[in-house]
Design a protein around this motif. Structure first.
Motif, PDB file in Angstrom:
ATOM      1  N   LEU A  20      -2.534   9.845  -7.414  1.00  4.16           N
ATOM      2  CA  LEU A  20      -1.085   9.808  -7.570  1.00  4.16           C
ATOM      3  C   LEU A  20      -0.683  11.091  -8.277  1.00  4.16           C
ATOM      4  CD1 LEU A  20       1.571   8.257  -7.265  1.00  4.16           C
ATOM      5  CD2 LEU A  20       1.140   7.213  -9.498  1.00  4.16           C
ATOM      6  N   ALA A  21      -0.154  12.052  -7.511  1.00  4.38           N
ATOM      7  CA  ALA A  21       0.208  13.363  -8.040  1.00  4.38           C
ATOM      8  C   ALA A  21       1.689  13.360  -8.415  1.00  4.38           C
ATOM      9  CB  ALA A  21      -0.080  14.445  -7.003  1.00  4.38           C
ATOM     10  N   VAL A  22       1.982  13.757  -9.642  1.00  2.00           N
ATOM     11  CA  VAL A  22       3.335  13.652 -10.187  1.00  2.00           C
ATOM     12  C   VAL A  22       3.840  15.021 -10.610  1.00  2.00           C
ATOM     13  CG1 VAL A  22       4.783  12.515 -11.899  1.00  2.00           C
ATOM     14  CG2 VAL A  22       2.706  11.369 -11.082  1.00  2.00           C
ATOM     15  N   ASP A  23       5.040  15.360 -10.152  1.00  3.83           N
ATOM     16  CA  ASP A  23       5.731  16.559 -10.634  1.00  3.83           C
ATOM     17  C   ASP A  23       6.600  16.119 -11.807  1.00  3.83           C
ATOM     18  OD1 ASP A  23       7.159  18.812 -11.130  1.00  3.83           O
ATOM     19  OD2 ASP A  23       7.992  19.036  -9.120  1.00  3.83           O
ATOM     20  N   THR A  24       6.201  16.488 -13.010  1.00  4.86           N
ATOM     21  CA  THR A  24       6.850  15.951 -14.208  1.00  4.86           C
ATOM     22  C   THR A  24       8.031  16.785 -14.706  1.00  4.86           C
ATOM     23  OG1 THR A  24       5.364  17.155 -15.701  1.00  4.86           O
ATOM     24  CG2 THR A  24       4.658  14.953 -14.968  1.00  4.86           C
ATOM     25  N   GLU A  25       8.398  17.820 -13.999  1.00  2.00           N
ATOM     26  CA  GLU A  25       9.385  18.780 -14.519  1.00  2.00           C
ATOM     27  C   GLU A  25      10.668  18.109 -15.004  1.00  2.00           C
ATOM     28  OE1 GLU A  25      11.677  22.895 -13.150  1.00  2.00           O
ATOM     29  OE2 GLU A  25      10.412  21.820 -11.734  1.00  2.00           O
ATOM     30  N   ASP A  26      11.164  17.099 -14.267  1.00  2.00           N
ATOM     31  CA  ASP A  26      12.457  16.497 -14.594  1.00  2.00           C
ATOM     32  C   ASP A  26      12.349  15.138 -15.281  1.00  2.00           C
ATOM     33  OD1 ASP A  26      13.844  18.647 -13.413  1.00  2.00           O
ATOM     34  OD2 ASP A  26      13.595  17.759 -11.423  1.00  2.00           O
ATOM     35  N   GLY A  64       0.785  -1.231   0.000  1.00  2.00           N
ATOM     36  CA  GLY A  64       0.000   0.000   0.000  1.00  2.00           C
ATOM     37  C   GLY A  64       0.810   1.270   0.000  1.00  2.00           C
ATOM     38  N   SER A  65       2.093   1.183  -0.278  1.00  2.00           N
ATOM     39  CA  SER A  65       2.946   2.378  -0.278  1.00  2.00           C
ATOM     40  C   SER A  65       3.458   2.646  -1.688  1.00  2.00           C
ATOM     41  CB  SER A  65       4.129   2.196   0.675  1.00  2.00           C
ATOM     42  OG  SER A  65       4.886   1.052   0.334  1.00  2.00           O
ATOM     43  N   LEU A  66       3.994   3.838  -1.861  1.00  2.00           N
ATOM     44  CA  LEU A  66       4.508   4.258  -3.160  1.00  2.00           C
ATOM     45  C   LEU A  66       5.843   3.575  -3.440  1.00  2.00           C
ATOM     46  CD1 LEU A  66       4.066   6.261  -5.542  1.00  2.00           C
ATOM     47  CD2 LEU A  66       5.376   7.926  -4.214  1.00  2.00           C
ATOM     48  N   ASP A  67       6.051   3.183  -4.686  1.00  2.00           N
ATOM     49  CA  ASP A  67       7.328   2.606  -5.092  1.00  2.00           C
ATOM     50  C   ASP A  67       8.458   3.551  -4.693  1.00  2.00           C
ATOM     51  OD1 ASP A  67       9.672   2.126  -6.913  1.00  2.00           O
ATOM     52  OD2 ASP A  67       8.369   0.565  -7.703  1.00  2.00           O
ATOM     53  N   ARG A  68       9.474   2.995  -4.047  1.00  2.00           N
ATOM     54  CA  ARG A  68      10.559   3.825  -3.506  1.00  2.00           C
ATOM     55  C   ARG A  68      11.307   4.591  -4.592  1.00  2.00           C
ATOM     56  NH1 ARG A  68       9.649  -0.482  -0.541  1.00  2.00           N
ATOM     57  NH2 ARG A  68      10.526  -1.891  -2.087  1.00  2.00           N
ATOM     58  N   ARG A  69      11.316   4.079  -5.801  1.00  2.00           N
ATOM     59  CA  ARG A  69      12.008   4.760  -6.897  1.00  2.00           C
ATOM     60  C   ARG A  69      11.256   5.995  -7.379  1.00  2.00           C
ATOM     61  NH1 ARG A  69      12.283  -0.679 -10.341  1.00  2.00           N
ATOM     62  NH2 ARG A  69      10.243  -0.788  -9.301  1.00  2.00           N
ATOM     63  N   LEU A  70      10.009   6.165  -6.930  1.00  2.00           N
ATOM     64  CA  LEU A  70       9.177   7.263  -7.413  1.00  2.00           C
ATOM     65  C   LEU A  70       8.979   8.369  -6.381  1.00  2.00           C
ATOM     66  CD1 LEU A  70       6.382   5.230  -9.256  1.00  2.00           C
ATOM     67  CD2 LEU A  70       8.443   6.263 -10.229  1.00  2.00           C
ATOM     68  N   THR A  71       9.502   8.205  -5.187  1.00  2.00           N
ATOM     69  CA  THR A  71       9.219   9.180  -4.128  1.00  2.00           C
ATOM     70  C   THR A  71       9.772  10.570  -4.432  1.00  2.00           C
ATOM     71  OG1 THR A  71      11.204   8.403  -2.939  1.00  2.00           O
ATOM     72  CG2 THR A  71       9.087   7.417  -2.325  1.00  2.00           C
ATOM     73  N   ALA A  72      10.781  10.660  -5.293  1.00  2.00           N
ATOM     74  CA  ALA A  72      11.334  11.975  -5.635  1.00  2.00           C
ATOM     75  C   ALA A  72      10.417  12.747  -6.580  1.00  2.00           C
ATOM     76  CB  ALA A  72      12.714  11.821  -6.267  1.00  2.00           C
ATOM     77  N   TYR A  73       9.466  12.053  -7.229  1.00  2.00           N
ATOM     78  CA  TYR A  73       8.634  12.717  -8.237  1.00  2.00           C
ATOM     79  C   TYR A  73       7.144  12.680  -7.904  1.00  2.00           C
ATOM     80  CZ  TYR A  73      12.851  10.889 -10.535  1.00  2.00           C
ATOM     81  OH  TYR A  73      14.132  10.528 -10.831  1.00  2.00           O
TER      82      TYR A  73
END
Length: 300
Positions: free
Chosen positions: A170-176, A104-113
């Motif tokens: 699932l809110a994503v900051d797509t800038e990078d 039930g948690s966010l994939d650890r590779r995605l926490t920066a975005y």
């Protein structure tokens, strides 16, 4: 995800050590090598096939569903140089492991975005927009572009939609990451596996080829936010619908709360006026921030 019973059995075989470490000893025993604590391609074929015709490695090719969709990967035995395919270990992608074990948690590779949010119970002000999303949810792809200047509450509208649907967002900051196909693939798969509303912030039109490919392949609802008018991509039509988001009542409410807090000398975090503006409104009849251009959208 697996598309056959054999592939599903392979996934369960690779998942077993994550459920109970004792499977590592069992796999070492079955492979006559205590160092082989994970199942190999050869072991999977030994356990899951009967005839020579069934014993094919086509399920482990680069374009096969298990590897092509990155459900699992084949890792060589570190103790063996140039290991053949049969001796390579089956390792599930950690995103798949987390979902299968109901983490039930966010994939650890995605926490920066990304942020996985349970939206607040804020009312959705556009009934036509809600009906359109409700009718498409889980049934058909729908791509909505919330166009407006910064501060026009595009994400708030997505959160309100998610709240009306009773699903997380699932809110994503797509800038990078707009050009990073590998990260975008993880994000879109995360949304599918978690069953959430996917919202992409800071998407400037026209979108990148990597994002266009992911949008075209995505079979559910996605919302995007940007400031410029949406321009169709040259590669393929995406059927994106624009929802104008003018800086209207929501911006005025935030300004009012900031001024009121300052007048009383109250210290507030940057997000506090936004939260107050969403929860407490100056009148009984709310006005819309993001107003869809499909007011006549019929119910099905």
């Amino acid at each position: 995800m697996p598309s056959s019973e054999f592939e599903l059995d392979v996934v369960l075989l690779a998942l077993a050590p994550e459920v109970d470490p004792r499977y590592e000893r069992l796999y070492g025993y079955l492979q006559d090598d205590v160092n082989r604590r994970l199942p190999t391609v050869g072991l999977a074929l030994d356990l899951l096939t009967v005839t020579a015709r069934e014993r094919t490695r086509r399920h482990f090719g680069a374009e096969a569903p298990l590897l092509g969709r990155r459900v699992l990967r084949l890792e060589p035995d570190p103790h063996t140089e140039a290991a053949p395919v049969a001796d390579r270990f089956l390792v599930l992608d950690e995103q798949i492991v987390d979902v299968l074990l109901d983490q039930g948690s966010l994939d650890r590779r995605l926490t920066a975005y990304c942020e996985l949010l349970a939206p607040p119970p804020a009312p959705l002000e556009d009934e036509a927009l809600y009906r359109m999303v409700r009718d498409a949810w889980g049934r058909a792809p729908l791509r909505l572009y919330f166009q407006g200047p910064p501060g026009a509450a595009q994400r708030r509208t997505a959160e309100a939609l998610a709240g009306a649907l009773a699903v997380p967002v699932l809110a994503v900051d797509t800038e990078d990451i707009l050009h990073d196909d590998a990260v975008l693939e993880l994000i879109f798969r995360e949304a599918t596996l978690q069953g959430v509303l996917l919202h992409l912030d800071d998407v400037e039109s026209p979108c990148t080829p990597a994002l266009a490919d992911r949008l075209a392949a995505y079979a559910d609802v996605v919302t995007l936010a940007g400031s410029r008018p949406w321009a169709p991509t040259k590669r393929r039509p995406l059927g994106v619908l624009t929802v104008p988001c003018p800086p209207g009542e929501a911006t005025r409410r935030r300004t009012t709360w900031r001024q009121a807090l300052a007048a009383y000398g109250a210290e507030a975090a940057p997000a506090d006026p936004d939260a107050l503006a969403v929860r407490f409104r100056p009148s009984r009849r709310p006005t819309s921030t993001c107003r869809s251009s499909v007011e006549g959208y019929p119910s099905r």
